[in-house]
Scaffold this motif. Structure first.
Motif, PDB file in Angstrom:
ATOM      1  N   LYS A  46      42.098  37.427  39.461  1.00 34.74           N
ATOM      2  CA  LYS A  46      40.718  37.177  40.525  1.00 34.74           C
ATOM      3  C   LYS A  46      41.393  37.138  41.539  1.00 34.74           C
ATOM      4  N   LEU A  47      42.389  36.257  41.297  1.00 32.63           N
ATOM      5  CA  LEU A  47      43.099  35.871  42.230  1.00 32.63           C
ATOM      6  C   LEU A  47      43.516  37.094  42.935  1.00 32.63           C
ATOM      7  N   PHE A  48      45.061  37.366  42.472  1.00 30.28           N
ATOM      8  CA  PHE A  48      45.761  38.007  42.429  1.00 30.28           C
ATOM      9  C   PHE A  48      44.964  39.446  43.367  1.00 30.28           C
ATOM     10  N   HIS A  49      44.130  39.373  42.104  1.00 33.64           N
ATOM     11  CA  HIS A  49      42.859  41.467  42.896  1.00 33.64           C
ATOM     12  C   HIS A  49      42.893  41.190  43.991  1.00 33.64           C
ATOM     13  N   ASP A  50      42.437  39.916  44.236  1.00 32.12           N
ATOM     14  CA  ASP A  50      42.134  40.251  45.685  1.00 32.12           C
ATOM     15  C   ASP A  50      42.905  40.398  46.736  1.00 32.12           C
ATOM     16  N   LYS A  51      44.208  40.113  46.485  1.00 26.01           N
ATOM     17  CA  LYS A  51      45.317  40.406  47.344  1.00 26.01           C
ATOM     18  C   LYS A  51      46.784  41.682  47.760  1.00 26.01           C
ATOM     19  N   HIS A  52      45.113  41.711  45.759  1.00 30.89           N
ATOM     20  CA  HIS A  52      46.620  43.564  45.721  1.00 30.89           C
ATOM     21  C   HIS A  52      45.428  44.198  45.000  1.00 30.89           C
ATOM     22  N   PRO A  53      44.258  44.870  45.991  1.00 31.36           N
ATOM     23  CA  PRO A  53      43.376  46.120  45.367  1.00 31.36           C
ATOM     24  C   PRO A  53      43.492  46.540  44.203  1.00 31.36           C
ATOM     25  N   LYS A  54      44.807  47.569  44.218  1.00 32.03           N
ATOM     26  CA  LYS A  54      45.262  48.229  43.195  1.00 32.03           C
ATOM     27  C   LYS A  54      46.079  47.516  42.519  1.00 32.03           C
ATOM     28  N   LEU A  80      34.851  42.189  38.706  1.00 29.62           N
ATOM     29  CA  LEU A  80      35.830  42.722  37.896  1.00 29.62           C
ATOM     30  C   LEU A  80      35.487  43.974  37.262  1.00 29.62           C
ATOM     31  N   ASN A  81      34.598  44.388  37.142  1.00 29.58           N
ATOM     32  CA  ASN A  81      34.028  45.334  35.987  1.00 29.58           C
ATOM     33  C   ASN A  81      35.252  46.864  36.067  1.00 29.58           C
ATOM     34  N   ALA A  82      35.314  47.010  37.580  1.00 24.72           N
ATOM     35  CA  ALA A  82      35.498  48.375  38.139  1.00 24.72           C
ATOM     36  C   ALA A  82      37.297  48.415  37.058  1.00 24.72           C
ATOM     37  N   PHE A  83      37.964  47.277  37.175  1.00 21.73           N
ATOM     38  CA  PHE A  83      39.529  47.130  36.978  1.00 21.73           C
ATOM     39  C   PHE A  83      40.094  46.012  35.766  1.00 21.73           C
ATOM     40  N   ILE A  84      38.994  46.418  34.996  1.00 24.55           N
ATOM     41  CA  ILE A  84      38.747  46.055  33.318  1.00 24.55           C
ATOM     42  C   ILE A  84      38.882  47.130  32.709  1.00 24.55           C
ATOM     43  N   PHE A  85      39.884  47.471  31.563  1.00 24.81           N
ATOM     44  CA  PHE A  85      40.308  49.217  30.692  1.00 24.81           C
ATOM     45  C   PHE A  85      40.334  48.081  29.510  1.00 24.81           C
TER      46      PHE A  85
END
Length: 227
Positions: A46-54, A80-85
């Motif tokens: 979550k912390l990483f994704h906030d900084k790196h959206p892709k 984060l549901n859209a970024f979990i595979f």
């Protein structure tokens, strides 16, 4: 084997955007709190994704497993549901074979294994065998599979918990996992990937392991049984 030229193709088959930075986990989801530290890994992401959206996470597991950690629900809590595979449950249980796993590992940019404890952590060396550096918890067997800055990074243990098994487990510090994520993101991952595969081939190749470990063990056993 590493197949960097096939990464986009393999990702397309799994529905993962080619330009995302992908963290992967390969683990059974069968307990809660989970031995595989899903929550801490997701908090760090979550912390990483906030900084790196892709960026995204791939869970090779049953994310809705009864009795396991509620990965899908917690992804919703974190937004984060859209970024979990993850693989479809039926495929996960019955259709994914050994060669398919090589393709899955080849989609990752970084492998995550910040487990509370591991007897070995085979997926760590499986990921490294295809040139994927790993982030592991600096605890039990995991610490022997990664050299900081060479083939991955080791996160810090936040605290140890004594369990009914009469031994400690090491709960990873999610902030430390996040710091390792940033280091991996900024690193020369091609070089780290080469080192990761070399580490596995040199230390865990089947022929090498049989020659260096099994033959001496079997000879010792034979001498004990037939002195």
């Amino acid at each position: 084997h590493p197949m960097p030229d096939k990464k986009a193709e393999f990702r397309k088959a799994l529905g993962i955007p080619a330009d995302y930075f992908l963290f992967g986990m390969v683990a059974a989801n069968k307990d809660n709190p989970p031995r595989k530290s899903f929550q801490e890994a997701m908090d760090a992401f979550k912390l990483f994704h906030d900084k790196h959206p892709k960026s995204a996470m791939y869970f090779h597991t049953m994310i809705d497993q009864q009795g396991g950690f509620p990965i899908r629900h917690y992804a919703g809590v974190l937004g984060l549901n859209a970024f979990i595979f993850h693989p479809p449950p039926y495929d996960m249980l019955f259709k994914i074979k050994k060669n398919d796993m090589a393709k899955v590992y080849n989609t990752f940019d970084c492998y995550l294994s910040p487990s509370l404890n591991e007897g070995m952590g085979v997926p760590i060396i499986e990921a490294q065998s295809v040139g994927v550096p790993a982030i592991v918890n600096d605890f039990t067997a995991m610490r022997d599979l990664v050299e900081d800055g060479v083939n991955g990074y080791k996160c810090k243990v936040a605290y140890k918990r004594f369990t009914p098994l009469a031994s400690y487990v090491g709960v990873p510090d999610h902030l430390s996992i996040y710091e390792c994520m940033e280091k991996i993101y900024a690193a020369d991952r091609v070089k780290m990937g080469i080192e990761a595969r070399k580490f596995v081939v040199d230390g865990f190749d089947t022929k090498t392991t049989f020659k260096n470990k099994w033959i001496p063990f079997l000879l010792t056993l034979e001498q004990e049984i037939y002195p």
